[in-house]
Scaffold this motif. Structure first.
Motif, PDB file in Angstrom:
ATOM      1  N   ILE A 256       0.837  -1.209   0.000  1.00  0.00           N
ATOM      2  CA  ILE A 256       0.000   0.000   0.000  1.00  0.00           C
ATOM      3  C   ILE A 256       0.866   1.251   0.000  1.00  0.00           C
ATOM      4  O   ILE A 256       0.615   2.199  -0.759  1.00  0.00           O
ATOM      5  CB  ILE A 256      -0.959  -0.022   1.206  1.00  0.00           C
ATOM      6  N   GLU A 257       1.892   1.258   0.814  1.00  0.00           N
ATOM      7  CA  GLU A 257       2.782   2.419   0.879  1.00  0.00           C
ATOM      8  C   GLU A 257       3.459   2.661  -0.473  1.00  0.00           C
ATOM      9  O   GLU A 257       3.515   3.811  -0.953  1.00  0.00           O
ATOM     10  CB  GLU A 257       3.824   2.202   1.967  1.00  0.00           C
ATOM     11  N   ALA A 260       0.905   3.870  -3.079  1.00  0.00           N
ATOM     12  CA  ALA A 260       0.544   5.273  -2.857  1.00  0.00           C
ATOM     13  C   ALA A 260       1.634   6.206  -3.365  1.00  0.00           C
ATOM     14  O   ALA A 260       1.351   7.267  -3.934  1.00  0.00           O
ATOM     15  CB  ALA A 260       0.279   5.502  -1.371  1.00  0.00           C
ATOM     16  N   ALA A 261       2.890   5.811  -3.197  1.00  0.00           N
ATOM     17  CA  ALA A 261       4.006   6.657  -3.608  1.00  0.00           C
ATOM     18  C   ALA A 261       4.186   6.705  -5.117  1.00  0.00           C
ATOM     19  O   ALA A 261       4.627   7.721  -5.664  1.00  0.00           O
ATOM     20  CB  ALA A 261       5.293   6.167  -2.940  1.00  0.00           C
ATOM     21  N   GLY A 263       1.704   5.522  -7.531  1.00  0.00           N
ATOM     22  CA  GLY A 263       0.473   5.586  -8.313  1.00  0.00           C
ATOM     23  C   GLY A 263       0.189   4.331  -9.102  1.00  0.00           C
ATOM     24  O   GLY A 263      -0.730   4.300  -9.927  1.00  0.00           O
ATOM     25  N   ARG A 265      -1.139   0.652 -10.078  1.00  0.00           N
ATOM     26  CA  ARG A 265      -2.273  -0.204  -9.729  1.00  0.00           C
ATOM     27  C   ARG A 265      -1.739  -1.554  -9.257  1.00  0.00           C
ATOM     28  O   ARG A 265      -0.905  -2.172  -9.925  1.00  0.00           O
ATOM     29  CB  ARG A 265      -3.185  -0.388 -10.943  1.00  0.00           C
ATOM     30  N   ALA A 283      -6.998   2.302   2.438  1.00  0.00           N
ATOM     31  CA  ALA A 283      -6.154   2.713   1.320  1.00  0.00           C
ATOM     32  C   ALA A 283      -7.004   3.116   0.122  1.00  0.00           C
ATOM     33  O   ALA A 283      -6.711   4.111  -0.557  1.00  0.00           O
ATOM     34  CB  ALA A 283      -5.206   1.576   0.945  1.00  0.00           C
ATOM     35  N   ARG A 284      -8.059   2.377  -0.138  1.00  0.00           N
ATOM     36  CA  ARG A 284      -8.943   2.743  -1.250  1.00  0.00           C
ATOM     37  C   ARG A 284      -9.575   4.113  -1.029  1.00  0.00           C
ATOM     38  O   ARG A 284      -9.683   4.916  -1.959  1.00  0.00           O
ATOM     39  CB  ARG A 284     -10.029   1.684  -1.415  1.00  0.00           C
ATOM     40  N   ASP A 286      -8.307   6.458   0.456  1.00  0.00           N
ATOM     41  CA  ASP A 286      -7.240   7.446   0.258  1.00  0.00           C
ATOM     42  C   ASP A 286      -6.801   7.546  -1.199  1.00  0.00           C
ATOM     43  O   ASP A 286      -5.866   8.292  -1.514  1.00  0.00           O
ATOM     44  CB  ASP A 286      -6.038   7.103   1.137  1.00  0.00           C
ATOM     45  N   GLY A 287      -7.413   6.791  -2.066  1.00  0.00           N
ATOM     46  CA  GLY A 287      -7.107   6.889  -3.486  1.00  0.00           C
ATOM     47  C   GLY A 287      -6.112   5.883  -4.018  1.00  0.00           C
ATOM     48  O   GLY A 287      -5.743   5.949  -5.203  1.00  0.00           O
ATOM     49  N   VAL A 288      -5.647   4.939  -3.183  1.00  0.00           N
ATOM     50  CA  VAL A 288      -4.733   3.904  -3.668  1.00  0.00           C
ATOM     51  C   VAL A 288      -5.518   2.935  -4.552  1.00  0.00           C
ATOM     52  O   VAL A 288      -6.605   2.475  -4.195  1.00  0.00           O
ATOM     53  CB  VAL A 288      -4.079   3.153  -2.493  1.00  0.00           C
ATOM     54  N   ARG A 289      -4.958   2.611  -5.699  1.00  0.00           N
ATOM     55  CA  ARG A 289      -5.625   1.711  -6.650  1.00  0.00           C
ATOM     56  C   ARG A 289      -5.239   0.271  -6.321  1.00  0.00           C
ATOM     57  O   ARG A 289      -4.250  -0.256  -6.825  1.00  0.00           O
ATOM     58  CB  ARG A 289      -5.261   2.083  -8.077  1.00  0.00           C
TER      59      ARG A 289
END
Length: 476
Positions: A256-257, A260-261, A263, A265, A283-284, A286-289
């Motif tokens: 996840i980290e 997020a860093a 972008g 998927r 995470a979702r 927060d916008g993490v794909r």
């Protein structure tokens, strides 16, 4: 004993087109005035609207009409199904280890795809290991495609692999048509497919993000497993302690980290630890794909019920306690878990060490291509889920995640892939009736509900000569 027909006898009859026609909405039809190659009339069909009667037109292997049951579609062939079966979209299994070439004694395209068809699966995507060579560069991909050509009873696509040393091969593999890239964060179990440390994981995600690809992750943390007791002996609880849930949770947090860093998927493979669901959902938000799968064995079995020495149950991550199983079901219900796929991971009988029953020595992997649908349906119906739910988990969502644009739904424009399923019929699993190469299974002797009567691939009944196609990303 396993050389007979792929399917149980079908409950179907040839019939004449109905005389009365219902008015269909434009969104359900492409061209209902012309004659179709095939018309299927079924009283129970699973579509996006749920379960309903439908008349389906097929031309050139594609669905060209989905009409109310009484519609006057005409076809060169007309097939009718009664109330005892449900027409599901052909299932999509995006996690299959075919192992050919190189370890074909473990499995192969002919046997794996026969088993898939017998289980209602019409599309599978092959993992980049445990074949030799692994699918980590375009030359290996072509070797894999050459091995599969003319041997597949269902449509087959391929994942690439991300391993130490092949960063520069990822884009060429993407351009050659792989659907994404699998990596391990821990020893894969085969020396030719190395795992990624945290720094290399970040590099891989950054590279794949540049061309809009997908990275699949076997998420177990080697440091956490290193702190756990070693796996040895016959007691299942000792093996379970050697692969604790915190190892999954720590690895998923790292993915996840990194996602997020960068972008990128990402997709979490074979989730067994329900403890990770909260961080995935956060995470979702927060916008993490990030998407996630689980497997039939994690939804069926529980650690408390596994006998000592029963190494046919060994897989990694391991089957966990009943509390994890029930929370995974709850995660499926609310969409925290996206899909259910087999992680069909076979081996030769000697590698399972059934003679010694030693979990430390046995190969980890469960074969369930042929049994995934009835296994999931057996447990799903007990919990109040419908066949629409099952179709979403085993067909629609796997297809969407992999980017298979014409698979996983009964809708106009999609491939005419169908599973004819008798949802109320029970059977007892007999390993001798399974089609995968080495018929070892933890489901042996278990009574399951739901029988696949027939499988259709692009408008043709599966059986006899292989008719599956080899798929490339962007073309399927």
């Amino acid at each position: 004993m396993r050389r007979g027909p792929v399917h149980h006898p079908a409950v179907l009859r040839q019939g004449r087109p109905a005389r009365a026609a219902d008015t269909a909405t434009a969104r359900h039809r492409e061209d209902t005035t012309s004659r179709h190659d095939l018309v299927i009339r079924a009283r129970r069909v699973i579509t996006g609207a749920g379960e309903t009667g439908r008349c389906i037109g097929v031309t050139g292997g594609r669905i060209t009409a989905v009409e109310p049951l009484g519609s006057a579609l005409t076809g060169d062939r007309v097939v009718e199904y009664g109330d005892d079966v449900v027409l599901l979209p052909g299932l999509v299994d995006t996690h299959v280890h075919v192992n050919e070439p190189g370890r074909t004694e473990w499995e192969g395209f002919a046997t794996a795809t026969r088993a898939a068809a017998a289980g209602g699966i019409t599309t599978l995507i092959d993992m980049p290991l445990n074949s030799v060579p692994p699918t980590v560069d375009p030359a290996a991909l072509e070797a894999k495609r050459a091995s599969a050509a003319g041997r597949c009873h269902v449509d087959v696509g391929f994942w690439g692999g991300a391993v130490p040393g092949n960063l520069g091969k990822l884009r060429p593999l993407h351009e050659a048509g792989v659907f994404g890239f699998k990596c391990f964060l821990i020893d894969s179990g085969v020396e030719e497919f190395g795992h990624l440390d945290p720094a290399l994981l970040a590099e891989v995600l950054a590279e794949v993000a540049r061309f809009g690809g997908l990275v699949l992750v076997h998420a177990e943390d080697p440091a956490e497993i290193g702190r756990a007791p070693a796996a040895r002996g016959r007691r299942y609880r000792d093996f379970l302690a050697s692969r604790p849930s915190r190892a999954e949770d720590a690895a998923i947090a790292r993915v996840i980290e990194a996602a997020a860093a960068t972008g990128c998927r990402v997709h979490i493979l074979h989730l067994a630890s329900s403890d990770a669901l909260a961080m995935i959902e956060a995470a979702r938000r927060d916008g993490v794909r990030i998407t996630v799968e689980t497997c039939p064995h994690y939804l069926t079995f529980a650690a408390e019920e596994i006998p000592d020495g029963a190494t046919q149950f060994k897989c990694c991550p391991p089957i966990r306690e009943a509390a994890h199983r029930e929370r995974l079901w709850a995660g499926l219900a609310r969409g925290a878990v996206d899909c259910v796929v087999s992680d069909h991971s076979p081996c030769t009988p000697d590698l399972k060490r059934l003679d010694a029953g030693d979990f430390g020595l046995a190969w980890g992997g469960i074969s369930s291509l042929q049994l995934g649908l009835p296994a999931v349906w057996t447990e799903a119906r007990r919990r109040g889920h419908t066949l629409r739910d099952v179709a979403r988990w085993l067909a629609e969502r796997p297809a969407e995640i992999a980017g298979l644009r014409r698979k996983g739904r009964i809708a106009v424009g999609y491939d005419a892939d169908f599973c004819v399923f008798a949802p109320d019929e029970e059977f007892t699993v007999d390993p001798a009736r399974l089609h995968h190469r080495n018929p070892i299974t933890p489901y042996a002797g278990r009574t399951l509900t739901g029988v696949v009567r027939r499988t259709w691939l692009r408008g043709a009944e599966v059986g006899g000569e292989p008719a599956g196609r080899l798929l490339r990303r962007g073309e399927a």
